[in-house]
Write an enzyme that holds these catalytic residues in place. Structure first.
Site, short mmCIF file in Angstrom:
data_model
loop_
_atom_site.label_atom_id
_atom_site.label_comp_id
_atom_site.label_asym_id
_atom_site.label_seq_id
_atom_site.Cartn_x
_atom_site.Cartn_y
_atom_site.Cartn_z
N GLY B 64 78.01 -84.84 2.31
CA GLY B 64 76.79 -85.29 2.99
C GLY B 64 76.22 -86.52 2.33
N GLY B 66 73.23 -87.95 3.76
CA GLY B 66 71.86 -88.13 4.23
C GLY B 66 70.97 -88.34 3.04
CG LEU B 67 66.79 -89.31 3.48
CD1 LEU B 67 65.40 -88.94 3.98
CD2 LEU B 67 66.76 -90.65 2.77
CG HIS B 290 58.76 -81.94 17.65
ND1 HIS B 290 57.95 -82.59 18.55
CD2 HIS B 290 58.46 -82.45 16.43
CE1 HIS B 290 57.21 -83.46 17.88
NE2 HIS B 290 57.48 -83.39 16.61
CB SER B 308 55.74 -90.17 17.46
OG SER B 308 54.67 -89.84 16.62
NE ARG B 355 55.73 -81.00 14.30
CZ ARG B 355 56.54 -81.60 13.44
NH1 ARG B 355 57.54 -80.94 12.90
NH2 ARG B 355 56.36 -82.85 13.11
CD GLU B 454 67.48 -79.97 9.04
OE1 GLU B 454 67.36 -81.21 9.03
OE2 GLU B 454 67.53 -79.29 10.08
NE ARG B 464 61.05 -80.29 8.66
CZ ARG B 464 60.55 -81.42 9.19
NH1 ARG B 464 59.61 -82.10 8.56
NH2 ARG B 464 60.98 -81.85 10.35
CG LEU B 470 61.87 -87.80 5.98
CD1 LEU B 470 61.28 -89.14 6.42
CD2 LEU B 470 63.35 -87.76 6.31
C1 LIG Z 1 64.47 -87.07 15.45
C2 LIG Z 1 64.06 -86.53 14.12
C3 LIG Z 1 62.90 -86.98 13.51
C4 LIG Z 1 62.50 -86.49 12.27
N1 LIG Z 1 61.37 -86.97 11.68
C5 LIG Z 1 61.02 -86.54 10.44
C6 LIG Z 1 59.90 -87.10 9.77
O1 LIG Z 1 59.21 -87.97 10.28
N2 LIG Z 1 59.59 -86.65 8.53
C7 LIG Z 1 60.34 -85.68 7.92
O2 LIG Z 1 60.03 -85.34 6.78
N3 LIG Z 1 61.42 -85.15 8.52
C8 LIG Z 1 61.77 -85.56 9.76
N4 LIG Z 1 62.88 -85.01 10.38
C9 LIG Z 1 63.73 -84.07 9.64
C10 LIG Z 1 64.62 -84.82 8.64
O3 LIG Z 1 64.97 -86.06 9.16
C11 LIG Z 1 65.90 -84.08 8.29
O4 LIG Z 1 65.61 -82.75 8.02
C12 LIG Z 1 66.57 -84.67 7.06
O5 LIG Z 1 66.71 -86.04 7.20
C13 LIG Z 1 67.90 -84.02 6.74
O6 LIG Z 1 68.53 -84.73 5.70
P1 LIG Z 1 69.81 -84.19 4.96
O7 LIG Z 1 70.11 -85.13 3.87
O8 LIG Z 1 69.60 -82.78 4.58
O9 LIG Z 1 70.94 -84.18 6.07
P2 LIG Z 1 71.47 -85.30 7.10
O10 LIG Z 1 70.73 -86.56 6.99
O11 LIG Z 1 71.57 -84.65 8.41
O12 LIG Z 1 72.91 -85.61 6.56
C14 LIG Z 1 73.97 -84.72 6.68
C15 LIG Z 1 75.18 -85.35 6.05
O13 LIG Z 1 76.20 -84.38 5.94
C16 LIG Z 1 77.41 -84.88 6.44
N5 LIG Z 1 78.16 -83.74 6.94
C17 LIG Z 1 77.72 -82.72 7.71
N6 LIG Z 1 78.70 -81.84 7.91
C18 LIG Z 1 79.78 -82.30 7.26
C19 LIG Z 1 81.11 -81.82 7.07
N7 LIG Z 1 81.51 -80.66 7.57
N8 LIG Z 1 81.96 -82.58 6.36
C20 LIG Z 1 81.57 -83.76 5.80
N9 LIG Z 1 80.31 -84.24 5.93
C21 LIG Z 1 79.44 -83.52 6.64
C22 LIG Z 1 77.02 -85.88 7.48
O14 LIG Z 1 78.06 -86.82 7.66
C23 LIG Z 1 75.79 -86.50 6.84
O15 LIG Z 1 76.18 -87.51 5.94
C24 LIG Z 1 63.28 -85.51 11.64
C25 LIG Z 1 64.45 -85.04 12.24
C26 LIG Z 1 64.84 -85.54 13.48
C27 LIG Z 1 66.09 -85.00 14.09
#
Ligand SMILES: Cc1cc2nc3c(=O)[nH]c(=O)nc-3n(C[C@H](O)[C@H](O)[C@H](O)COP(=O)(O)OP(=O)(O)OC[C@H]3O[C@@H](n4cnc5c(N)ncnc54)[C@H](O)[C@@H]3O)c2cc1C
Ligand code: SF4
Ligand code: FES
Lengths: 247, 666
Positions: B64, B66-67, B290, B308, B355, B454, B464, B470
């Protein structure tokens, strides 16, 4: 509406590709362009033909994963990403050609999917501010004038989709590069590495096989995030500055 | 307060309907036994150190980018460990964190409005409806301020005021302004910051990056996580990657509902495979729905888009009073024939109720047949969000200034201009609070396997708050994991594992076997058709409102669908090229298993809390009614084998710093 699609099919990176014609019927104007392709793929699957490979992930115009040449235009006729393009931009009976991004630096993997890892390597070369986790000073210790912060943000909106490269007759990545150089260069934190950054990133740009910029401006026209050409001017200014420092 | 109480006797006497068994309780054993405000410092002090010269020899796999994953990869890389980073997209920068809009919370108290670490901690626990673990949440609040410093130093272009300092807004119903943001693209900007920090380490050679790689199995050797099996999605090659520790930061599993605000590729595979190998799954049924998303327009719909929540500040929500009016032009429906139902039911909060309440009420009016917009199936699933009053009160320019880009986005998707016709909105699945169970160190029940972001269950309880995911992802990746994982790594390097060790061979064979099986079914139905059907079952019975009867039905339906899947799915193409149908097929197979566990979890939790609303357990005004005496615990589920009943382990939630209260929005 009913449409004729001419789509690039290519079995693998080394395979020879060709345009294949498909008909789709009963397309709703409210569908997104990619949903229209989903429908076609379900159809192909039902007939036992392998579905068409194309990239997408967020489908809301922010991840930069999608990107198709649609009747010769990167991301199609509107200023938006392919995933945010909707079928109401087309008419019954239209013939639409769909191709992958074409650029030496973005080789085709399969059908409409290309390899854009060159963009990651541009960032690796210098598209960052070097600060280790935990080493940051208090956020309010360095104020940043709002106009500069806003300009940085406008440049930072780039989603790394590659449409600028695909649209450019030289397949240059200067808009992408300029956007990064401008984003980081507007901040006080970005100054220490400013000159080194532009030189390293440009060197990598040429190594990757992207072309030079001849100020045509197709990049900006194709950019879904409306990154302006002034970021390329900024890049040139930074480069000149860097070269002066070196001599 | 009256309630239609569930039959609690059955809970007291044992598992419901024989769907699961109960095992020993679990405990978070790593939180030091000191007052909460000293705990994190103490843990960091107690955690063993690794000599810088030894770090190169220690390897960590991070799934992963993501953040959570990108920040962890960057930080561990900077520290000098050998990091291998995986994502399924073509670049780490595309992880779904990129789509977060609103902002990120931090207890900086820049506005001197009485914010503090304690208040952020308190708000988060209360917002989670008292179903989260105090110790983790307190640490989250403590680290929040450091996140902002780190991001600013990286060049994240947060919104600023004219004086050059950072701007804040208030978000998600809290009373202080502690949300930092970058227009409506906060997630994008934070992720680009973390991505660049990670790419810097790729350039420096400490992080190895594997894009277009999907993790399909965890390798567990002698009880420890020692690596993963991944598929190179371009060549189809099945690869073995070994390491001293593994981190899963693979995001949420909202796509079990098929339609959600998640990206197309979001999946449960990484954490589900770990679950099957022994990692407990915490609170799988906790889902956030949401209220303000763009409604479904047709059967072809592939995903839903969030609008939003700020729109509810000036827009008024209504539906026609009479069903006959539902297909009329809304502008022709006179005031007296409109039902501003939130203003009617909740006169003090009106359109700004939380929500979960806003979502549920929208469902009720549509179930009554008063929804608006196109018929999808037999129902119209939409309610109006009307700006006509705001437009006459504020001027078009003022409305455009505040909501212009949201209106444009809406128009791009629906073809309608909110300046002229009321918007239509409907709730959609947005976030999953559940995830792998982790202790204070973010370690799962498999030693050496960690979960962050997440993908873990840790900080948000049953609901949440806005702008706090984030924060959690970056706290986990920048500050928590790098400190806790070193305590584990200090015991390494662990004995070298050979590629032909039986555990490795077995994991690899399992992956290859599954792929072959999927390709060999050669049935009649596409993967998507199964996924859609699963989504409908989950949405109907395990969505906004859950009942004993509905959940039991859902479990039967899911079992039947899963059985059909392995008999009738059609996956074309081969295993040794890019094959998107095959990728989807593996993910849907896992969703079909997870969906059942979510329903069992929802069934066993005979109370309402946060996003988990059991119709049988509500207050007189229709709010969630908790039963703290019986359910103040985390449900940590153990996989007991194919076809066997899952085992429930309870982690009692102990509140020392905060008093348990019933949430109220009167
Ligand atoms: C539209 C939207 C708006 C949002 N707005 C907000 C906000 O304003 N404020 C807030 O705090 N939160 C917000 N959230 C929630 C927040 O964005 C997410 O919960 C958070 O970004 C998740 O981050 P993460 O690093 O856990 O996972 P993600 O960013 O989802 O990253 C997952 C990573 O895992 C990798 N991955 C997944 N499965 C596999 C696999 N089997 N093999 C290899 N790689 C894999 C993917 O490639 C990716 O790199 C929002 C969510 C959405 C959908
Ligand atoms: S500059 Fe524009 S077109 Fe080029 S990659 Fe960035 S967003 Fe895409
Ligand atoms: S799919 Fe993410 S921008 Fe189009």
């Amino acid at each position: 509406m009913n449409l004729t699609l001419k789509i690039w099919r290519q079995a693998g990176p080394k395979a020879k590709g060709e345009m294949v014609t498909y008909q789709v019927t009963d397309i709703s104007p409210d569908m997104s362009f990619l949903e229209m392709l989903d429908v076609l793929n379900e159809d192909l699957n039902a007939k036992g033909e392998e579905p068409i490979a194309f990239d997408s992930d967020c489908r809301e115009g922010i991840c930069g994963m999608c990107g198709l040449m649609i009747s010769g235009k990167a991301h199609g006729p509107e200023v938006t990403t392919t995933c945010q393009l909707h079928m109401r931009s087309f008419h019954d009976g239209d013939e639409i050609t769909i191709e992958p991004w074409r650029a030496d630096a973005f080789p085709v993997i399969k059908d409409l999917v290309v390899d854009r890892s060159a963009f990651d390597r541009l960032i690796q070369a210098g598209g960052f501010i070097s600060v280790n986790t935990g080493a940051a000073p208090e956020a309010h210790s360095v104020p940043v004038p709002k106009p500069r912060a806003d300009r940085a943000f406008d440049a930072a909106k780039c989603i790394g989709c590659g449409a600028c490269v695909a649209a450019c007759p030289n397949a240059s990545a200067m808009l992408f590069l300029g956007a990064k150089v401008t984003h980081l260069g507007e901040f006080p934190q970005g100054q220490p590495e400013r000159s080194a950054r532009v030189v390293k990133m440009l060197t990598q740009h040429d190594l990757e096989g992207f072309g030079g910029c001849t100020n045509i401006g197709e990049c900006t026209n194709a950019c879904p995030k409306e990154i302006q050409q002034d970021v390329i001017n900024q890049l040139n200014i930074d480069l000149r500055h860097a070269l002066q420092q070196m001599t | 307060m009256t309630t239609t109480t569930p039959e609690t006797t059955e809970i007291a006497t044992g598992p419901i309907h024989g769907l699961y068994t109960e095992g020993d309780p679990v405990a978070d054993t790593k939180a030091p036994d000191v007052p909460i405000a000293k705990m994190w410092d103490q843990r960091k002090f107690d955690a063993k150190l690794v000599n810088p010269s030894n770090r190169r020899k220690l390897s960590v796999i991070i799934v992963g980018t993501g953040l959570a994953g990108a920040s962890a990869a960057a930080t561990l890389g900077e520290a000098g460990y050998h990091v291998k980073s995986f994502c399924y997209q073509d670049s780490p920068r595309r992880a779904h964190s990129i789509a977060a809009q609103g902002g990120i919370n931090a207890a900086k108290n820049y506005n001197d409005d009485g914010d503090s670490v304690y208040r952020l901690f308190y708000d988060t626990v209360k917002g989670g409806d008292y179903r989260s673990r105090e110790t983790n949440v307190y640490r989250l609040a403590e680290e929040s301020a450091n996140i902002i410093d780190q991001c600013v130093a990286q060049g994240v272009p947060f919104a600023r005021e004219y004086g050059g300092l950072l701007d804040n807004r208030s978000f998600g119903g809290v009373q202080v302004a502690r949300t930092f943001y970058a227009a409506g693209q906060t997630g994008q900007q934070l992720l680009i910051g973390a991505y660049q920090a990670m790419e810097r380490q790729v350039g420096a050679g400490t992080v190895e990056q594997f894009t277009r790689h999907e993790m399909l199995e965890v390798i567990v050797v002698e009880g420890r996580a020692r690596g993963i099996i991944a598929r190179d999605m371009v060549t189809g090659e099945i690869e073995t990657h070994l390491a001293d520790a593994v981190v899963l930061a693979s995001g949420g599993y909202g796509n079990v509902f098929y339609l959600s605000t998640n990206a197309m590729g979001c999946n449960t595979t990484a954490i589900w495979r770990a679950h099957r190998k022994g990692a407990y799954f915490g609170n799988p049924c906790y889902t956030q729905i949401h209220p303000t998303c763009i409604p479904v327009a047709g059967d072809y719909q592939s995903k839903l888009t969030l609008m939003s929540e700020s729109l509810r500040n000036d827009g008024r929500i209504w539906v026609p009073k009479r069903r006959e009016d539902c297909d009329k032009d809304p502008r022709e429906i006179p005031e007296e024939d409109r039902d501003y139902y939130l203003e009617r039911i909740y006169p003090s909060f009106g359109n700004l109720v939380p929500r979960d309440i806003a979502s549920r009420q929208a469902k009720y009016v549509c179930d009554e047949g008063r929804g608006v917009g196109p018929l999808v199936g037999d129902f119209r699933r939409g309610v109006y969000l009307d700006f006509s009053e705001a437009l006459s009160r504020m001027s078009k320019e003022a409305v455009a200034e505040k909501y212009g880009n949201l209106f444009d986005m809406y128009q791009r998707i629906t073809g309608e201009s909110p300046y002229e016709v009321p918007m239509r909105i409907y709730p959609a699945v947005h976030y999953t609070m559940g995830g792998l169970w982790v202790d204070y160190d973010l370690e799962t029940t498999i030693p050496g396997l960690y979960a962050a972001g997440e993908a873990n269950f840790s900080d948000h309880g049953a609901n949440r708050l806005g702008a706090s995911s984030l924060m959690q992802c970056l706290a986990d990746g920048y500050f928590v994991l790098p400190n806790t994982i070193r305590d584990y790594l200090a015991n390494g390097p662990f004995p070298k594992v050979s590629e032909d060790a039986p555990e490795v061979v077995e994991a690899r064979a399992a992956v290859e076997d599954r792929i072959t099986r999927l390709l060999n079914v050669q049935g009649e139905r596409s993967v998507d058709s199964f996924h859609k059907e699963l989504g409908q079952i989950m949405w109907e019975y395990c969505g906004m409102e859950r009942t004993e009867e509905g959940l039991l039905k859902a479990i039967d339906l899911i079992r039947a669908l899963r059985e059909e899947y392995w008999r009738n799915v059609r996956v074309l193409g081969s295993a040794d090229t890019l094959n998107q149908s095959l990728e989807k097929a593996g993910r849907v197979a896992d969703f079909l298993e997870l969906g059942e566990l979510m329903c069992i979890d929802a069934l066993h939790r005979r109370e309402s809390c946060g996003g988990h609303f059991r119709a049988e357990s509500q207050t007189e005004d229709g709010e969630a009614l908790r039963h703290d005496d019986e359910f103040a615990y985390v449900a940590a589920w153990e996989f007991a084998g194919e076809g066997a009943k899952p085992v429930l382990h309870k982690e009692d939630l102990v509140y020392k710093a905060i008093e348990l209260k019933q949430r109220s929005y009167k």
